[in-house]
Motif scaffolding. Structure first.
Motif, PDB file in Angstrom:
ATOM      1  N   LEU A  84      -4.319  11.600   4.072  1.00 50.90           N
ATOM      2  CA  LEU A  84      -5.592  10.927   3.758  1.00 50.90           C
ATOM      3  C   LEU A  84      -6.914  11.145   4.236  1.00 50.90           C
ATOM      4  O   LEU A  84      -8.006  11.498   3.637  1.00 50.90           O
ATOM      5  CB  LEU A  84      -5.274   9.470   3.423  1.00 50.90           C
ATOM      6  CG  LEU A  84      -6.389   8.496   2.877  1.00 50.90           C
ATOM      7  CD1 LEU A  84      -6.547   8.660   1.465  1.00 50.90           C
ATOM      8  CD2 LEU A  84      -5.968   7.107   3.226  1.00 50.90           C
ATOM      9  N   LEU A  85      -6.539  11.300   5.784  1.00 57.04           N
ATOM     10  CA  LEU A  85      -7.711  11.638   6.512  1.00 57.04           C
ATOM     11  C   LEU A  85      -8.434  13.067   6.105  1.00 57.04           C
ATOM     12  O   LEU A  85      -9.450  13.225   6.164  1.00 57.04           O
ATOM     13  CB  LEU A  85      -7.522  11.602   8.120  1.00 57.04           C
ATOM     14  CG  LEU A  85      -8.324  11.734   8.905  1.00 57.04           C
ATOM     15  CD1 LEU A  85      -9.367  10.950   9.227  1.00 57.04           C
ATOM     16  CD2 LEU A  85      -7.854  11.988  10.574  1.00 57.04           C
ATOM     17  N   LEU A  88       0.152  -4.702   7.680  1.00 56.95           N
ATOM     18  CA  LEU A  88       1.148  -3.528   7.707  1.00 56.95           C
ATOM     19  C   LEU A  88       1.325  -3.097   6.045  1.00 56.95           C
ATOM     20  O   LEU A  88       1.853  -1.823   6.074  1.00 56.95           O
ATOM     21  CB  LEU A  88       2.660  -4.083   8.110  1.00 56.95           C
ATOM     22  CG  LEU A  88       2.877  -3.854   9.686  1.00 56.95           C
ATOM     23  CD1 LEU A  88       3.813  -4.632   9.944  1.00 56.95           C
ATOM     24  CD2 LEU A  88       2.842  -2.498   9.980  1.00 56.95           C
ATOM     25  N   GLU A  89       1.229  -3.998   5.280  1.00 53.10           N
ATOM     26  CA  GLU A  89       1.728  -3.734   4.056  1.00 53.10           C
ATOM     27  C   GLU A  89       0.783  -2.660   3.404  1.00 53.10           C
ATOM     28  O   GLU A  89      -0.436  -2.530   3.558  1.00 53.10           O
ATOM     29  CB  GLU A  89       1.513  -4.766   3.358  1.00 53.10           C
ATOM     30  CG  GLU A  89       1.959  -4.811   1.559  1.00 53.10           C
ATOM     31  CD  GLU A  89       3.285  -4.620   1.178  1.00 53.10           C
ATOM     32  OE1 GLU A  89       4.192  -5.008   2.014  1.00 53.10           O
ATOM     33  OE2 GLU A  89       3.740  -4.257  -0.001  1.00 53.10           O
ATOM     34  N   TYR A 121       7.327  -5.578   4.633  1.00 56.77           N
ATOM     35  CA  TYR A 121       6.115  -4.831   4.350  1.00 56.77           C
ATOM     36  C   TYR A 121       6.614  -3.486   3.771  1.00 56.77           C
ATOM     37  O   TYR A 121       7.650  -2.735   4.219  1.00 56.77           O
ATOM     38  CB  TYR A 121       5.440  -4.664   5.538  1.00 56.77           C
ATOM     39  CG  TYR A 121       4.811  -5.689   6.325  1.00 56.77           C
ATOM     40  CD1 TYR A 121       3.587  -6.340   5.636  1.00 56.77           C
ATOM     41  CD2 TYR A 121       5.375  -6.259   7.003  1.00 56.77           C
ATOM     42  CE1 TYR A 121       3.271  -7.373   6.395  1.00 56.77           C
ATOM     43  CE2 TYR A 121       4.855  -7.288   7.950  1.00 56.77           C
ATOM     44  CZ  TYR A 121       3.947  -7.746   7.429  1.00 56.77           C
ATOM     45  OH  TYR A 121       3.513  -8.953   8.208  1.00 56.77           O
ATOM     46  N   GLN A 122       5.757  -2.972   2.803  1.00 58.36           N
ATOM     47  CA  GLN A 122       6.031  -1.590   2.234  1.00 58.36           C
ATOM     48  C   GLN A 122       4.970  -0.735   2.929  1.00 58.36           C
ATOM     49  O   GLN A 122       3.655  -0.908   2.629  1.00 58.36           O
ATOM     50  CB  GLN A 122       5.900  -1.466   0.589  1.00 58.36           C
ATOM     51  CG  GLN A 122       6.562  -0.063   0.062  1.00 58.36           C
ATOM     52  CD  GLN A 122       6.647  -0.616  -1.454  1.00 58.36           C
ATOM     53  OE1 GLN A 122       5.941  -0.990  -1.947  1.00 58.36           O
ATOM     54  NE2 GLN A 122       7.482   0.687  -1.900  1.00 58.36           N
ATOM     55  N   VAL A 123       5.371   0.147   3.779  1.00 61.75           N
ATOM     56  CA  VAL A 123       4.439   0.709   4.721  1.00 61.75           C
ATOM     57  C   VAL A 123       4.105   2.405   4.018  1.00 61.75           C
ATOM     58  O   VAL A 123       5.201   2.918   3.672  1.00 61.75           O
ATOM     59  CB  VAL A 123       4.741   0.573   6.183  1.00 61.75           C
ATOM     60  CG1 VAL A 123       4.514  -0.782   6.527  1.00 61.75           C
ATOM     61  CG2 VAL A 123       6.167   1.404   6.277  1.00 61.75           C
ATOM     62  N   ALA A 124       3.171   2.763   4.454  1.00 62.09           N
ATOM     63  CA  ALA A 124       2.799   4.375   4.163  1.00 62.09           C
ATOM     64  C   ALA A 124       3.091   5.017   5.334  1.00 62.09           C
ATOM     65  O   ALA A 124       3.040   4.576   6.569  1.00 62.09           O
ATOM     66  CB  ALA A 124       1.496   4.451   3.954  1.00 62.09           C
ATOM     67  N   SER A 125       3.267   6.230   5.104  1.00 60.59           N
ATOM     68  CA  SER A 125       3.850   7.027   6.235  1.00 60.59           C
ATOM     69  C   SER A 125       2.854   7.497   7.295  1.00 60.59           C
ATOM     70  O   SER A 125       1.611   7.522   6.849  1.00 60.59           O
ATOM     71  CB  SER A 125       4.825   8.248   5.870  1.00 60.59           C
ATOM     72  OG  SER A 125       4.283   9.106   5.072  1.00 60.59           O
ATOM     73  N   VAL A 126       3.081   8.143   8.394  1.00 62.32           N
ATOM     74  CA  VAL A 126       2.048   8.840   9.185  1.00 62.32           C
ATOM     75  C   VAL A 126       1.504   9.731   8.332  1.00 62.32           C
ATOM     76  O   VAL A 126       0.092  10.109   8.522  1.00 62.32           O
ATOM     77  CB  VAL A 126       2.641   9.015  10.577  1.00 62.32           C
ATOM     78  CG1 VAL A 126       1.356   9.691  11.191  1.00 62.32           C
ATOM     79  CG2 VAL A 126       3.161   7.978  11.216  1.00 62.32           C
ATOM     80  N   PHE A 180       0.957  10.445   5.320  1.00 62.72           N
ATOM     81  CA  PHE A 180       0.404  10.321   4.332  1.00 62.72           C
ATOM     82  C   PHE A 180      -1.091   9.764   4.922  1.00 62.72           C
ATOM     83  O   PHE A 180      -2.082  10.370   4.303  1.00 62.72           O
ATOM     84  CB  PHE A 180       0.825   8.712   3.461  1.00 62.72           C
ATOM     85  CG  PHE A 180      -0.046   8.473   2.480  1.00 62.72           C
ATOM     86  CD1 PHE A 180      -0.027   9.189   1.319  1.00 62.72           C
ATOM     87  CD2 PHE A 180      -0.975   7.406   2.698  1.00 62.72           C
ATOM     88  CE1 PHE A 180      -1.123   8.550   0.398  1.00 62.72           C
ATOM     89  CE2 PHE A 180      -1.889   6.938   1.623  1.00 62.72           C
ATOM     90  CZ  PHE A 180      -1.870   7.683   0.639  1.00 62.72           C
ATOM     91  N   ASP A 181      -1.210   8.889   6.053  1.00 61.33           N
ATOM     92  CA  ASP A 181      -2.387   8.680   6.390  1.00 61.33           C
ATOM     93  C   ASP A 181      -3.329  10.051   7.134  1.00 61.33           C
ATOM     94  O   ASP A 181      -4.426  10.098   7.078  1.00 61.33           O
ATOM     95  CB  ASP A 181      -2.249   7.867   7.648  1.00 61.33           C
ATOM     96  CG  ASP A 181      -2.133   6.230   7.034  1.00 61.33           C
ATOM     97  OD1 ASP A 181      -2.739   6.076   5.982  1.00 61.33           O
ATOM     98  OD2 ASP A 181      -1.310   5.471   7.813  1.00 61.33           O
ATOM     99  N   LEU A 182      -2.471  10.941   7.352  1.00 58.22           N
ATOM    100  CA  LEU A 182      -3.002  12.016   7.779  1.00 58.22           C
ATOM    101  C   LEU A 182      -3.783  12.792   6.900  1.00 58.22           C
ATOM    102  O   LEU A 182      -4.643  13.283   6.998  1.00 58.22           O
ATOM    103  CB  LEU A 182      -1.964  12.897   8.758  1.00 58.22           C
ATOM    104  CG  LEU A 182      -1.732  12.653  10.438  1.00 58.22           C
ATOM    105  CD1 LEU A 182      -0.710  13.239  10.777  1.00 58.22           C
ATOM    106  CD2 LEU A 182      -2.755  12.936  11.019  1.00 58.22           C
ATOM    107  N   LYS A 208       9.349  -1.934   5.823  1.00 52.94           N
ATOM    108  CA  LYS A 208       9.303  -2.434   7.405  1.00 52.94           C
ATOM    109  C   LYS A 208       9.801  -3.984   7.203  1.00 52.94           C
ATOM    110  O   LYS A 208       9.202  -4.325   6.666  1.00 52.94           O
ATOM    111  CB  LYS A 208       8.096  -2.132   8.063  1.00 52.94           C
ATOM    112  CG  LYS A 208       8.146  -2.136   9.430  1.00 52.94           C
ATOM    113  CD  LYS A 208       7.034  -1.397  10.080  1.00 52.94           C
ATOM    114  CE  LYS A 208       7.400  -0.806  11.488  1.00 52.94           C
ATOM    115  NZ  LYS A 208       6.368  -0.198  12.282  1.00 52.94           N
ATOM    116  N   ASN A 254      -9.485   5.228   8.157  1.00 53.89           N
ATOM    117  CA  ASN A 254      -9.503   6.063   6.758  1.00 53.89           C
ATOM    118  C   ASN A 254     -10.185   5.610   5.666  1.00 53.89           C
ATOM    119  O   ASN A 254     -11.167   6.251   5.124  1.00 53.89           O
ATOM    120  CB  ASN A 254      -8.229   6.358   6.244  1.00 53.89           C
ATOM    121  CG  ASN A 254      -7.458   7.509   7.029  1.00 53.89           C
ATOM    122  OD1 ASN A 254      -8.255   8.377   7.682  1.00 53.89           O
ATOM    123  ND2 ASN A 254      -6.030   7.722   7.296  1.00 53.89           N
TER     124      ASN A 254
END
Lengths: 228, 593
Positions: B553-554, A129-130, B542-547, B549-551, B217, A8
């Protein structure tokens, strides 16, 4: 999952360059050779710039804003202008019009800049991961940078290559070139001395780049009129 | 020969260095045009580039926002039956409770602060074998060692005591359960408390962390825990030989002072066991120090040999003591007059217990007990006696003196516990920290034991104090405190001590400063027990973004590029071009048809 985020961010960072090349007449006239030459000139220019930076600047441990150092940096930034001028004039281009030439050079310049400064951090950072917003902002920054480089290339080509331009516009062109060349210093001033947060800085970059693009566009057309 | 040639070529190519490639090209294709050669060089450059890229891709960076030291719950087998936490690797989202609605608990690490722990709930969860991604228990902040003589307020003492009870209960629960997921302990600090508050907030809003919603996570990258190969227990012994008179033909009688020094607890890396049995070890060292001063001078050297033994394997039915005693020869074993075992003597108020295996009416036992209780009375301590018969067929050895009794040596254990602890309990676990130990209690225990020994050795009667305060032979509180502090910082679970462990060398050196013939005995641990390694790890948060969010963003990036494309085409070539771009392919097909 993290690869997805990396992709992305990569799309956001490098996509615009590709889109610009394929959407504009640049692809029709096959100007990729010019862009590649611009990339080579960019690399050499960066080398010269780095040598200058290493020679004239002290390594500061603190992240503070030092006026003398920043002025020095801004001065060294003008090597960019020289590099673009060299790319526009000295290289033997195939017969392409001035309009396309500056676009191809600006595009190659911006792309090389993005690859050199943004690809490695992206590869290392965005796959972790972060989650941080940094790499998304970096992608937006790359967009602003593309626009700025195109404007700079346009103005440089106006400044030295077009002979019969209206006399009244010349100071404006010079002022704009100075503004564009010192843009990195202005941004570092905002970031370090005023302590702006990344969203604000990126917003400023985007807005200023659009403004500069608009001004250069107007100047370009104003200069083109008498010749045609 | 002809067959060999291609093989050689391939071998050389295998070197895959650009120079080798180049030279092979030059020799093999000498007749060919140099332009081809240039192409090959370019190819080898590509190969190098690819290699660099592969290397870069392999670089993994630990760039977590937060890294926390965590201590894994012990994993061990008793006679093949598995106990403790059976896994070490962790890679799950974090949750704050068992009851979070909608969360997939089997893929969630539940964080529970021990301060607010609901033990019955946890008990139920473990007993019902509820699938869980992992468990992270937050221990209250490590408090530094207490300042000497400082008295805690009554509130502090109560809170401390309550905490200790909870920890003891928790330890009992975890150590005796077979838990099929990783369980870790960590200490609370500001970082982790902020994260916990964050997690609780998102749990409260009904959005537990998962792949679709993002969140925190927890990652512990760890290999499969391996069985500790041939765990050893190490016994240390030292002698203070008595003065043999010219008339003595027989061997001098021996008195043994014994303490087991190793620990066992829920988290091996946190089992420092200040009370069990750090206090006993400290007391033994101090007694050795006192008597070494008496025995240094021939005039005050007694007619008894003193044997000091620091034994290992205490939590495992005093396995080390058993092996130590077996290594003695018959004459030595018979020469032992009696043995005093010191066990957990650091946190009592006014009552100590003498545990024996022979009935208290036995003449030898009576003599030892009376010797001790006489001094105890002088110091103002109540000394009780408890008799517990040995069942030879029962493998459980609750007290160290029982190992002596089994080989028919008179022995007692001095302890603050009125009843024998169960297997693997009260052996220096989580709750047993420096704060739970009062060095003055150890001091008094040392006085009682040393004084009664001296009376026995020199045959003194009446009210003579040998180790009186302010005399040159007084008990040294700073010596006790410094050793107690050291032991309270050092986890001592025997299977996880290395063979040349610094602690063991320190104990050996200390003992050899006071005694002679110091000897170290390495033995393998009872085959019934086996242990697994990876007791400590680093938890990356880790503070991770969700799927989602990534979708999103894409989608945004894609539509931005599409819009940019349309905009550029329209401004530079006109709308018609854009429309044509999408129309052209079908029109061609029609033409072809």
């Amino acid at each position: 999952m993290t690869m997805f985020h990396f992709l992305n961010c990569a799309i956001l960072t490098f996509g615009p360059h590709v889109v610009y090349y394929s959407a504009t007449p640049l692809s029709e006239y096959d100007t990729i050779g010019t862009s590649v030459k611009a990339v080579v000139v960019y690399l050499l220019t960066t080398l010269v710039k780095l040598i200058c930076l290493a020679t004239f600047l002290k390594v500061s441990d603190t992240d503070s804003f030092d006026l003398y150092q920043e002025l020095m940096k801004a001065l060294i930034g003008f090597i960019d202008v020289a590099g673009i001028y060299f790319a526009l004039t000295q290289l033997t281009h195939r017969n392409i019009s001035q309009t396309h030439k500056f676009q191809a050079v600006g595009l190659g310049w911006a792309f090389a800049d993005s690859v050199l400064y943004r690809l490695a951090p992206l590869w290392i950072g965005a796959r972790g991961l972060e989650f941080t917003w940094d790499y998304i902002f970096q992608g937006l920054e790359a967009n602003a940078n593309l626009v700025l480089n195109l404007s700079l290339a346009a103005l440089v080509s106006l400044m030295w290559l077009r002979k019969n331009k209206p006399k009244t516009l010349i100071p404006i062109i010079y002022a704009c070139v100075v503004a564009l060349a010192t843009m990195p210093s202005i941004i570092s001033y905002l970031r370090k001395a005023l302590g702006w947060q990344p969203p604000k800085v990126v917003g400023f970059e985007l807005i200023s780049s659009l403004m500069m693009a608009f001004i250069s566009w107007q100047l370009f057309y104003a200069c083109q009129k008498p010749s045609t | 020969m002809r067959n060999n040639e291609p093989y050689l070529l391939v071998r050389t190519l295998d070197l895959s260095s650009p120079m080798a490639l180049f030279s092979v090209d030059r020799t093999a294709m000498a007749g060919q045009r140099s332009s081809r050669c240039g192409g090959e060089v370019l190819e080898s450059v590509y190969a190098v580039l690819a290699l660099v890229l592969v290397l870069v891709a392999c670089v993994e960076l630990g760039d977590a926002a937060t890294a926390v030291d965590v201590y894994r719950l012990i994993q061990y087998d008793v006679a093949g039956a598995p106990f403790g936490s059976r896994l070490a690797g962790l890679n799950h989202h974090a949750g704050s409770s068992f009851s979070a609605s909608g969360a997939d608990l089997s893929r969630t690490v539940v964080i529970l602060p021990v301060r607010e722990l609901n033990l019955t709930l946890l008990d139920e969860c473990i007993k019902s074998k509820h699938p869980l991604g992992g468990l992270l228990l937050l221990l209250p902040q490590r408090s530094g060692s207490r300042v000497l003589g400082e008295k805690l307020g009554s509130d502090g003492v109560n809170g401390d005591g309550l905490m200790r009870n909870i920890l003891a209960e928790l330890e009992k629960l975890l150590v005796h359960a077979n838990i099929p997921y990783p369980v870790y302990f960590a200490f609370e600090d500001d970082k982790i408390n902020t994260i916990l508050a964050d997690i609780r907030r998102s749990d409260a809003t009904g959005q537990p962390a998962s792949a679709t919603t993002g969140g925190y996570k927890f990652v512990v990258s760890s290999w499969e825990p391996k069985k500790v190969s041939s765990p050893t227990i190490t016994n240390i012994q030292g002698w203070l030989p008595g003065l043999k008179g010219e008339s003595d033909v027989n061997q001098l009688p021996t008195i043994a002072i014994v303490a087991s020094y190793d620990t066992f607890g829920a988290a091996p890396a946190l089992s420092v066991g200040s009370d069990s049995n750090g206090s006993g070890v400290v007391a033994l060292l101090e007694i050795a120090r006192l008597f070494s001063r008496l025995y240094a001078n021939p005039k005050t050297r007694g007619r008894y040999n003193l044997l000091f033994g620091l034994t290992s394997g205490g939590p495992y039915n005093y396995n080390g003591t058993l092996k130590w005693l077996r290594s003695f020869d018959q004459r030595l074993r018979e020469s032992i007059d009696y043995a005093i075992c010191l066990n957990s003597i650091g946190s009592w108020n006014n009552e100590l217990w003498v545990h024996v295996s022979k009935p208290p009416e036995n003449a030898y036992i009576k003599q030892v007990y009376e010797g001790l209780s006489e001094i105890a009375q002088n110091v103002g301590v109540k000394l009780g006696i408890k008799h517990k018969k040995i069942n030879i067929s029962d493998p459980r050895v609750a007290w160290e003196h029982e190992q002596f009794s089994r080989v028919r040596v008179t022995a007692i254990t001095l302890s603050e516990f009125p009843v024998a602890p169960a297997l693997l309990e009260s052996s220096g676990g989580l709750s047993d920290s420096r704060n739970s130990v009062d060095e003055r209690a150890i001091q008094r225990s040392v006085t009682i034991v040393a004084e009664s020994l001296a009376r026995h050795i020199y045959g003194l009667q009446g009210n003579i104090q040998i180790f009186a305060e302010n005399s040159s032979l007084s008990v040294n509180p700073s010596y006790i405190i410094s050793w107690l502090d050291l032991l309270s910082r050092t986890p001592r679970v025997a299977p996880f001590l290395q063979k040349p462990d610094p602690l063991i060398s320190a104990l050996k050196k200390e003992l050899s400063d006071h005694t002679v013939d110091v000897h170290i005995q390495h033995e393998s641990i009872d085959g019934m027990f086996s242990f697994y390694d990876s007791t400590t790890a680093t938890l990356h948060i880790y503070q991770v973004a969700s799927v989602t969010f990534d979708l999103l963003l894409l989608l945004v990036a894609g539509s931005y590029l599409a819009l940019l494309f349309c905009f550029l085409v329209i401004t530079t070539r006109g709308v018609d071009d854009l429309i044509n771009m999408f129309r052209r392919p079908p029109s061609r097909k029609i033409k072809a048809a």
